[in-house]
Design an enzyme around this catalytic site. Sequence first.
Site, PDB file in Angstrom:
ATOM      1  CG  LEU A   1      -1.796   1.254   1.399  1.00 15.10           C
ATOM      2  CD1 LEU A   1      -2.783   1.377   0.238  1.00 15.10           C
ATOM      3  CD2 LEU A   1      -2.553   1.200   2.724  1.00 15.10           C
TER       4      LEU A   1
ATOM      5  CB  VAL B   1       4.847   1.155   3.725  1.00 19.00           C
ATOM      6  CG1 VAL B   1       4.429   2.594   3.416  1.00 19.00           C
ATOM      7  CG2 VAL B   1       4.086   0.636   4.933  1.00 19.00           C
ATOM      8  CE  LYS B   2       3.872   0.463  -4.975  1.00 25.35           C
ATOM      9  NZ  LYS B   2       2.995   0.184  -6.147  1.00 25.35           N
ATOM     10  CB  VAL B   3       8.627   4.922   0.254  1.00 25.25           C
ATOM     11  CG1 VAL B   3       9.320   6.277   0.293  1.00 25.25           C
ATOM     12  CG2 VAL B   3       7.985   4.602   1.607  1.00 25.25           C
TER      13      VAL B   3
END
Length: 372
Positions: free
Chosen positions: A110, A141-143
Amino acid sequence: MPNSLNRLSRLGQSVWLDYIDRGLIDDGGLAAHVRNDALTGVTSNPTIFDKALADGRRYDARLAALVEAQPDADTETLFFALAMDDIRDAADTLRPAYEASEGRDGFVSLEVSPMLAHDADATVAQALWLVERIDRDNLMVKVPATRAGLPAIEALVARGVNVNVTLLFAVERYREVVEHWLRGLESRLERGLEIEGIASVASFFVSRVDAAVDRELEATDPATFEALRGRAAIANAATAYRHFLETVADERYARLAAAGAQPQRLLWASTATKNPDYNDVLYVEGLAGAQTVTTLPPATLEAFRDHGRAEEALTSAMDEADGVLRGIADAGIVLDAVTERLEHEGVSAFEQSYRHLLGTLEERRKILNAGT
């Protein structure tokens, strides 16, 4: 009987689905992919959620309950509440893959708000909030791999967060990502903290590179265009893979691996072929190889299952990469300028999708508040 997707898995490449929506979970489609196609991961982004929310009414009941429970909640809060439900349920579906791989696979990704792409501190804060709220070990977690994203990646890895680094186009930026990922692990190790079980992937975008380079080649050097069309993206990605292999063979990583670290695998993103003249599974076939992830939108997944060839291809791609990239440079194409532009365009596109999905939710909220 094993299909082509199963055979990719046997090569040592994980197959992830680049799509999520409530129907895929509720109707058993995701579980079927896990069961039949060796699927071991799911990725999402603002564009995917925008399409999911705009194309149907499966979210309306949940949205109505949220609006009733939190009438003063802002639209972004409502979005994350809906998205987190999907992510939790998808993570639970993939939990067996996570456990069977001892925490090396089985993840659901996400993304933090794309509005934070140039704010490292806000990115870290929202990522930690998502980790706490979703409460699943197999969350990534997408960064984005923007300049501001680099310290955020390091800080999150140092906090033990699984990070999917997204919007990577340039090999040099990938090298910087690897450096910050290593620093994050080293920071934990120096503080006496565990590094075992912290997973990360670096999502390297593919088809957009060919679309941009082909356009410039055709305009500047038609003869070279015919020889090199559709080859820049795989050469660029194979160069990144070469750096991956050098990283995992280095003494610096060996020290971390001895303490339980797992490699930050390259994930091939944007694998849907944009040029209809090209093979519709060009990038899946051309980037098949061990210790990588390929993430496929539904149509590409179906196409590869139907007629894809699952054969190791990264070795030959690395052998050819320097010659391809040299030819592109000789034609006057500055690949660094192309990839920098693609990064800016990617951030902007996700911002637009995010604004659109928030607008869609706000309209739905107004309808619900009107009682219609």
